[in-house]
Design an enzyme around this catalytic site. Structure first.
Site, PDB file in Angstrom:
ATOM      1  N   CYS A 127      -2.048  -0.579   7.603  1.00 40.77           N
ATOM      2  CA  CYS A 127      -1.236   0.629   7.472  1.00 40.77           C
ATOM      3  C   CYS A 127      -1.174   1.419   8.774  1.00 40.77           C
ATOM      4  O   CYS A 127      -0.118   1.934   9.138  1.00 40.77           O
ATOM      5  CB  CYS A 127      -1.754   1.477   6.317  1.00 40.77           C
ATOM      6  SG  CYS A 127      -1.478   0.670   4.717  1.00 40.77           S
ATOM      7  N   CYS A 183      -5.977   1.709   6.097  1.00 34.92           N
ATOM      8  CA  CYS A 183      -6.560   0.459   6.588  1.00 34.92           C
ATOM      9  C   CYS A 183      -5.856   0.056   7.890  1.00 34.92           C
ATOM     10  O   CYS A 183      -4.900   0.696   8.332  1.00 34.92           O
ATOM     11  CB  CYS A 183      -6.393  -0.640   5.528  1.00 34.92           C
ATOM     12  SG  CYS A 183      -4.683  -1.165   5.300  1.00 34.92           S
ATOM     13  N   HIS A 243       0.856  -1.188   0.000  1.00 32.68           N
ATOM     14  CA  HIS A 243       0.000   0.000   0.000  1.00 32.68           C
ATOM     15  C   HIS A 243       0.892   1.238   0.000  1.00 32.68           C
ATOM     16  O   HIS A 243       2.058   1.187   0.427  1.00 32.68           O
ATOM     17  CB  HIS A 243      -0.892   0.020   1.234  1.00 32.68           C
ATOM     18  CG  HIS A 243      -1.968  -1.024   1.221  1.00 32.68           C
ATOM     19  ND1 HIS A 243      -3.023  -0.991   2.096  1.00 32.68           N
ATOM     20  CD2 HIS A 243      -2.147  -2.126   0.456  1.00 32.68           C
ATOM     21  CE1 HIS A 243      -3.818  -2.018   1.869  1.00 32.68           C
ATOM     22  NE2 HIS A 243      -3.295  -2.737   0.879  1.00 32.68           N
ATOM     23  N   GLU A 299       1.050   3.776   1.893  1.00 31.13           N
ATOM     24  CA  GLU A 299       1.592   4.127   3.205  1.00 31.13           C
ATOM     25  C   GLU A 299       2.806   3.273   3.553  1.00 31.13           C
ATOM     26  O   GLU A 299       3.813   3.769   4.049  1.00 31.13           O
ATOM     27  CB  GLU A 299       0.527   3.935   4.298  1.00 31.13           C
ATOM     28  CG  GLU A 299      -0.710   4.765   4.115  1.00 31.13           C
ATOM     29  CD  GLU A 299      -1.828   4.037   3.376  1.00 31.13           C
ATOM     30  OE1 GLU A 299      -1.561   3.411   2.329  1.00 31.13           O
ATOM     31  OE2 GLU A 299      -2.976   4.090   3.839  1.00 31.13           O
TER      32      GLU A 299
END
Length: 155
Positions: free
Chosen positions: A90, A87, A57, A59
């Site tokens: 993260c 999420c 992701h 992040e």
């Protein structure tokens, strides 16, 4: 927060630029930058598809880049700017990295873990809490995601 400081706006624009690159290569358009002392020390975009990595992701990519730049797994006194509410995975990484502040654009009513579905950033059972400011450039961030998914449905 209704009146955002100019540095926050600037760094969210940088995160949005990362998201645009992600969309241009077929990734879900989410971008992130990690900032320390007014400087970007890590940037990332979603790379899950191209890396065949469910953890890639934006992040996580940005946090890894920042940790490498700092040569430290702790990112104390940093702010992460993300175009979409993070999420649980993260937020967990942000807690492990000891990131101080999170600024995000669009809310994620299905998987957001910074207040929408869960609020892991302020969970008193955990050993670190993160200041959260959501909704910066929300319309622009949400529009990029909406455009991306509309194009995907047409294909």
């Amino acid at each position: 927060m209704s009146d955002w400081p100019e540095p926050d706006k600037k760094f969210m624009r940088a995160a949005r630029a990362e998201a645009e690159v992600a969309a241009s290569v077929g990734e879900i358009p989410v971008g992130a930058v990690v900032v320390k002392n007014g400087e970007v020390i890590g940037a990332g975009m979603n790379r899950s598809i191209q890396d065949a990595d469910p953890t890639a992701h934006a992040e996580i990519v940005a946090i890894r880049a920042a940790a490498q730049a700092e040569q430290n797994y702790r990112l104390n006194s940093t702010t992460i700017y993300v175009t979409l509410e993070p999420c649980a995975m993260c937020i967990g990484a942000m807690i492990q990295a000891r990131i101080s502040r999170l600024v995000f654009g669009a809310y994620d009513e299905k998987a957001g873990a910074a207040g929408s579905v869960l609020d892991l950033a302020d969970d008193r059972r955990l050993n670190h809490r993160i200041e959260v400011n959501g909704g910066l450039q929300e319309k622009e961030c949400a529009a990029a995601l909406k455009r991306f998914f509309e194009l995907r449905r047409r294909q």
